[in-house]
Design an enzyme around this catalytic site. Sequence first.
Site, short mmCIF file in Angstrom:
data_model
loop_
_atom_site.label_atom_id
_atom_site.label_comp_id
_atom_site.label_asym_id
_atom_site.label_seq_id
_atom_site.Cartn_x
_atom_site.Cartn_y
_atom_site.Cartn_z
CG ASP A 45 -2.23 -0.95 1.18
OD1 ASP A 45 -2.53 -1.24 -0.09
OD2 ASP A 45 -2.39 -1.72 2.32
CG ASN A 122 -3.96 5.83 3.38
OD1 ASN A 122 -4.74 5.36 2.88
ND2 ASN A 122 -2.76 5.25 3.60
CG ASP A 150 -1.04 12.47 22.20
OD1 ASP A 150 -0.94 13.23 23.03
OD2 ASP A 150 -0.69 11.39 22.33
CB THR A 161 -8.93 0.38 6.07
OG1 THR A 161 -8.51 0.80 4.86
CG2 THR A 161 -10.45 -0.39 5.97
CE1 TYR A 163 -1.49 7.14 13.58
CE2 TYR A 163 -3.24 8.90 13.40
CZ TYR A 163 -2.17 8.26 13.87
OH TYR A 163 -1.85 8.64 15.41
CG ASN A 164 -10.04 6.82 10.33
OD1 ASN A 164 -10.55 7.71 11.01
ND2 ASN A 164 -10.95 5.81 10.10
CB SER A 166 -4.51 2.84 14.40
OG SER A 166 -4.23 1.82 13.50
CB ALA A 185 -4.19 10.72 22.86
P1 NAD Z 1 3.74 1.16 5.51
O1 NAD Z 1 3.92 0.93 4.19
O2 NAD Z 1 4.64 0.53 6.66
O3 NAD Z 1 2.35 1.17 5.94
C1 NAD Z 1 1.79 0.83 7.26
C2 NAD Z 1 0.65 -0.27 7.24
O4 NAD Z 1 -0.47 0.50 6.68
C3 NAD Z 1 0.96 -1.52 6.12
O5 NAD Z 1 0.56 -2.66 6.94
C4 NAD Z 1 0.07 -1.11 4.99
O6 NAD Z 1 -0.60 -1.88 4.35
C5 NAD Z 1 -1.10 -0.34 5.92
N1 NAD Z 1 -1.80 0.65 5.24
C6 NAD Z 1 -1.54 1.67 4.36
N2 NAD Z 1 -2.38 2.23 3.96
C7 NAD Z 1 -3.59 1.49 4.15
C8 NAD Z 1 -4.90 1.52 3.73
N3 NAD Z 1 -5.48 2.59 3.06
N4 NAD Z 1 -5.98 0.55 4.27
C9 NAD Z 1 -5.48 -0.35 5.08
N5 NAD Z 1 -4.19 -0.36 5.49
C10 NAD Z 1 -3.19 0.59 4.73
O7 NAD Z 1 4.11 2.93 5.77
P2 NAD Z 1 4.07 3.81 4.75
O8 NAD Z 1 4.65 3.56 3.49
O9 NAD Z 1 4.73 5.16 5.52
O10 NAD Z 1 2.52 4.32 4.58
C11 NAD Z 1 2.00 5.39 5.25
C12 NAD Z 1 0.53 4.66 5.66
O11 NAD Z 1 0.54 3.85 6.64
C13 NAD Z 1 0.00 6.25 6.41
O12 NAD Z 1 -0.92 6.75 5.44
C14 NAD Z 1 -0.76 5.68 7.43
O13 NAD Z 1 -2.42 5.51 7.34
C15 NAD Z 1 -0.29 4.04 7.68
N6 NAD Z 1 0.11 3.97 9.04
C16 NAD Z 1 -0.71 3.47 9.99
C17 NAD Z 1 -0.09 3.44 11.29
C18 NAD Z 1 -1.16 2.91 12.35
O14 NAD Z 1 -2.06 2.37 11.92
N7 NAD Z 1 -0.81 3.23 13.70
C19 NAD Z 1 1.10 4.10 11.76
C20 NAD Z 1 1.94 4.41 10.62
C21 NAD Z 1 1.45 4.54 9.40
#
Ligand code: NAD
Length: 266
Positions: A45, A122, A150, A161, A163-164, A166, A185
């Site tokens: 992704d 995203n 935060d 699906t 960061y949102n 999470s 937070a």
């Molecule tokens: P990355 O490629 O390591 O992605 C992190 C994870 O997020 C992977 O497992 C990826 O498959 C998943 N992901 C990304 N977009 C998604 C989507 N639309 N629906 C479901 N899962 C999705 O990290 P990156 O390349 O820096 O990607 C950035 C994205 O990763 C950010 O936009 C953020 O949404 C996500 N992210 C999530 C968290 C969290 O959930 N705590 C933390 C950091 C980044």
Amino acid sequence: MKVAIVNNGEENSVRVAKRLMELLLDEKIKIDENTPEFVISVGGDGTLLKAFHNYQHRLSEVKFLGVHTGHLGFYTDWRDFELEELVASLKENRANSVSYPILDVQIGFRDGTKSKHYLALNESTIRRGSRTLVGDVLISDELFERFRGDGLSISTPTGSTAYNKSVGGAVIHPSIKAIQLAEIASLNNRVFRTLGSPIVIGQNEWVKVALQESDDYAVMIDQLEIKAENISSVCYRIASEEIHFASYRHTHFWNRVKDAFIGDGE
Ligand code: NAD
């Protein structure tokens, strides 16, 4: 037909991208990194997010496809052993596409610097170093609440699906034209109060976060971190542009969510 391929640099993705390029050339499809009609990402992704940002200036001309070389992704429909099928589908169904909303982000500055404009696929988050972020949240210019905590996350339906989710946001079907504001937070007690639940706004509304004066705000646009001094506000709305996906497999969205987050259970 002109195609660009974006990979994540990992050994397997480089190998798959090379094989894909050979198959495309065999079919007399041109590889064109500058003015492609189709952009194929090979990786996860995160690679599709990178491809989106590489070509965000040509969104109306470009259709995206994602090949995943690891786990099934939300933006990556094709497996790395299905390249022949992918190329055939591209040739046969070149006109078919689905379009999903993206996020328009406008960062305003205190010192008169011209506001900066970004697109996110995203989400965008606002945080403030290690200290409490204090900001007034306005919806369509009406004060809604004073947020302390935060930070805040504003996501698209396809980003719901990521960061949102999470931070406790709802998963939204990508066909719904909406954006979602979720708290990270928040401080809630007798003195400070926020709604405490995510909100979803529609097409004719916008969210503005007016920030207290400080020079340690960080605004994330997908993977890109904007670190700037003098940020006064960040304004979010559904962008006039959309992302178009080609040869999109209409995997039942909720099955995809179930596969990714719940599994078979046993
Ligand atoms: P990355 O490629 O390591 O992605 C992190 C994870 O997020 C992977 O497992 C990826 O498959 C998943 N992901 C990304 N977009 C998604 C989507 N639309 N629906 C479901 N899962 C999705 O990290 P990156 O390349 O820096 O990607 C950035 C994205 O990763 C950010 O936009 C953020 O949404 C996500 N992210 C999530 C968290 C969290 O959930 N705590 C933390 C950091 C980044």
